[in-house]
Design a protein around this motif. Sequence first.
Motif, PDB file in Angstrom:
ATOM      1  N   ALA A  10      63.730  37.672  44.288  1.00 41.39           N
ATOM      2  CA  ALA A  10      64.596  38.295  43.287  1.00 41.39           C
ATOM      3  C   ALA A  10      65.756  39.025  43.951  1.00 41.39           C
ATOM      4  CB  ALA A  10      63.785  39.247  42.416  1.00 41.39           C
ATOM      5  N   SER A  11      65.516  39.693  45.063  1.00 38.38           N
ATOM      6  CA  SER A  11      66.602  40.432  45.709  1.00 38.38           C
ATOM      7  C   SER A  11      67.613  39.471  46.343  1.00 38.38           C
ATOM      8  CB  SER A  11      66.049  41.397  46.754  1.00 38.38           C
ATOM      9  OG  SER A  11      65.447  40.672  47.815  1.00 38.38           O
ATOM     10  N   ALA A  12      67.166  38.311  46.800  1.00 41.82           N
ATOM     11  CA  ALA A  12      68.090  37.327  47.364  1.00 41.82           C
ATOM     12  C   ALA A  12      68.979  36.755  46.265  1.00 41.82           C
ATOM     13  CB  ALA A  12      67.328  36.209  48.059  1.00 41.82           C
ATOM     14  N   GLY A  13      68.428  36.536  45.094  1.00 40.88           N
ATOM     15  CA  GLY A  13      69.211  36.026  43.968  1.00 40.88           C
ATOM     16  C   GLY A  13      70.253  37.031  43.515  1.00 40.88           C
ATOM     17  N   GLN A  14      69.904  38.309  43.512  1.00 36.72           N
ATOM     18  CA  GLN A  14      70.858  39.347  43.119  1.00 36.72           C
ATOM     19  C   GLN A  14      71.967  39.501  44.162  1.00 36.72           C
ATOM     20  OE1 GLN A  14      68.569  42.845  42.393  1.00 36.72           O
ATOM     21  NE2 GLN A  14      67.769  42.101  40.427  1.00 36.72           N
ATOM     22  N   GLY A  15      71.668  39.247  45.423  1.00 33.45           N
ATOM     23  CA  GLY A  15      72.684  39.319  46.468  1.00 33.45           C
ATOM     24  C   GLY A  15      73.745  38.254  46.276  1.00 33.45           C
ATOM     25  N   ILE A  16      73.324  37.067  45.897  1.00 32.56           N
ATOM     26  CA  ILE A  16      74.271  35.982  45.642  1.00 32.56           C
ATOM     27  C   ILE A  16      75.107  36.298  44.408  1.00 32.56           C
ATOM     28  CG2 ILE A  16      74.472  33.550  45.002  1.00 32.56           C
ATOM     29  CD1 ILE A  16      71.984  33.049  46.750  1.00 32.56           C
ATOM     30  N   ILE A  17      74.483  36.838  43.389  1.00 29.93           N
ATOM     31  CA  ILE A  17      75.203  37.206  42.167  1.00 29.93           C
ATOM     32  C   ILE A  17      76.224  38.313  42.469  1.00 29.93           C
ATOM     33  CG2 ILE A  17      74.936  38.268  39.889  1.00 29.93           C
ATOM     34  CD1 ILE A  17      72.299  36.730  39.639  1.00 29.93           C
ATOM     35  N   GLY A  18      75.956  39.157  43.445  1.00 24.79           N
ATOM     36  CA  GLY A  18      76.877  40.218  43.824  1.00 24.79           C
ATOM     37  C   GLY A  18      78.164  39.689  44.437  1.00 24.79           C
ATOM     38  N   PHE A  19      78.147  38.474  44.982  1.00 26.57           N
ATOM     39  CA  PHE A  19      79.344  37.895  45.578  1.00 26.57           C
ATOM     40  C   PHE A  19      80.250  37.216  44.557  1.00 26.57           C
ATOM     41  CE2 PHE A  19      76.868  38.014  49.588  1.00 26.57           C
ATOM     42  CZ  PHE A  19      77.804  38.704  50.345  1.00 26.57           C
ATOM     43  N   ILE A  20      79.753  36.952  43.376  1.00 29.50           N
ATOM     44  CA  ILE A  20      80.556  36.262  42.356  1.00 29.50           C
ATOM     45  C   ILE A  20      81.818  37.045  41.990  1.00 29.50           C
ATOM     46  CG2 ILE A  20      80.552  35.464  39.956  1.00 29.50           C
ATOM     47  CD1 ILE A  20      77.699  34.482  40.436  1.00 29.50           C
ATOM     48  N   PRO A  21      81.772  38.362  41.785  1.00 29.08           N
ATOM     49  CA  PRO A  21      83.035  39.075  41.498  1.00 29.08           C
ATOM     50  C   PRO A  21      84.031  39.007  42.652  1.00 29.08           C
ATOM     51  CG  PRO A  21      81.157  40.436  40.902  1.00 29.08           C
ATOM     52  CD  PRO A  21      80.624  39.237  41.612  1.00 29.08           C
ATOM     53  N   ILE A  22      83.547  39.033  43.885  1.00 32.62           N
ATOM     54  CA  ILE A  22      84.435  38.946  45.041  1.00 32.62           C
ATOM     55  C   ILE A  22      85.100  37.572  45.080  1.00 32.62           C
ATOM     56  CG2 ILE A  22      84.516  38.937  47.562  1.00 32.62           C
ATOM     57  CD1 ILE A  22      82.235  41.014  47.462  1.00 32.62           C
ATOM     58  N   GLY A  24      85.615  35.667  42.522  1.00 31.91           N
ATOM     59  CA  GLY A  24      86.556  35.665  41.401  1.00 31.91           C
ATOM     60  C   GLY A  24      87.862  36.364  41.745  1.00 31.91           C
ATOM     61  N   MET A  25      87.774  37.499  42.440  1.00 33.80           N
ATOM     62  CA  MET A  25      88.987  38.218  42.838  1.00 33.80           C
ATOM     63  C   MET A  25      89.821  37.394  43.819  1.00 33.80           C
ATOM     64  SD  MET A  25      87.969  42.239  43.098  1.00 33.80           S
ATOM     65  CE  MET A  25      86.523  42.028  44.101  1.00 33.80           C
ATOM     66  N   ILE A  26      89.158  36.709  44.735  1.00 33.97           N
ATOM     67  CA  ILE A  26      89.874  35.849  45.682  1.00 33.97           C
ATOM     68  C   ILE A  26      90.580  34.722  44.936  1.00 33.97           C
ATOM     69  CG2 ILE A  26      89.564  34.201  47.575  1.00 33.97           C
ATOM     70  CD1 ILE A  26      87.355  36.092  48.637  1.00 33.97           C
ATOM     71  N   ALA A  27      89.920  34.131  43.947  1.00 32.93           N
ATOM     72  CA  ALA A  27      90.537  33.052  43.158  1.00 32.93           C
ATOM     73  C   ALA A  27      91.748  33.565  42.382  1.00 32.93           C
ATOM     74  CB  ALA A  27      89.505  32.445  42.205  1.00 32.93           C
ATOM     75  N   TRP A  30      94.585  34.114  44.781  1.00 29.63           N
ATOM     76  CA  TRP A  30      95.159  32.826  45.175  1.00 29.63           C
ATOM     77  C   TRP A  30      96.136  32.315  44.117  1.00 29.63           C
ATOM     78  CZ3 TRP A  30      95.733  29.536  49.092  1.00 29.63           C
ATOM     79  CH2 TRP A  30      96.109  28.241  48.809  1.00 29.63           C
ATOM     80  N   PHE A  31      95.717  32.300  42.850  1.00 28.15           N
ATOM     81  CA  PHE A  31      96.544  31.714  41.802  1.00 28.15           C
ATOM     82  C   PHE A  31      97.711  32.602  41.384  1.00 28.15           C
ATOM     83  CE2 PHE A  31      92.795  29.016  41.195  1.00 28.15           C
ATOM     84  CZ  PHE A  31      93.422  27.786  41.182  1.00 28.15           C
ATOM     85  N   LEU A  32      97.617  33.911  41.557  1.00 31.56           N
ATOM     86  CA  LEU A  32      98.699  34.794  41.142  1.00 31.56           C
ATOM     87  C   LEU A  32      99.692  35.113  42.251  1.00 31.56           C
ATOM     88  CD1 LEU A  32      96.856  37.356  38.842  1.00 31.56           C
ATOM     89  CD2 LEU A  32      98.252  35.403  38.189  1.00 31.56           C
ATOM     90  N   ILE A  33      99.257  35.068  43.519  1.00 34.65           N
ATOM     91  CA  ILE A  33     100.147  35.497  44.600  1.00 34.65           C
ATOM     92  C   ILE A  33     100.408  34.388  45.614  1.00 34.65           C
ATOM     93  CG2 ILE A  33     100.387  37.117  46.518  1.00 34.65           C
ATOM     94  CD1 ILE A  33      98.839  39.127  44.802  1.00 34.65           C
TER      95      ILE A  33
END
Length: 105
Positions: A10-22, A24-27, A30-33
């Motif tokens: 469960a903690s490994a799954g939450q760690g991966i989910i924690g990277f999704i906002p990062i 998203g911010m990179i994407a 990329w598209f705006l700048i």
Amino acid sequence: MLDFLAAGGASAGQGIIGFIPIIGMIAIFWFLIIRPQMKRQKEHAAKISSVKKNDQVVTSGGIVGKVVRVDDDYVDVEIAQGVKVKVVKATIGDIVPPGGKPAND
């Protein structure tokens, strides 16, 4: 022992989910700048490569003149009657259309 394995998964799954906002911010970054800046650079490079004799140009420093001679890396620009300067092609900011006024006039 099974509870320990379930908690570890469960903690490994939450760690991966924690990277999704990062990601998203990179994407978004990329598209705006980055992507629009790359597009402008390509357009500018195409514009500079199409410079030919008798074009009116504006340099990045604001000098307005008529192209007299074109080399691979340099352009001779006449800024007044009988006054010619050698300009690096990459410093040409814009090509003024025939009959148009330069941006700084």
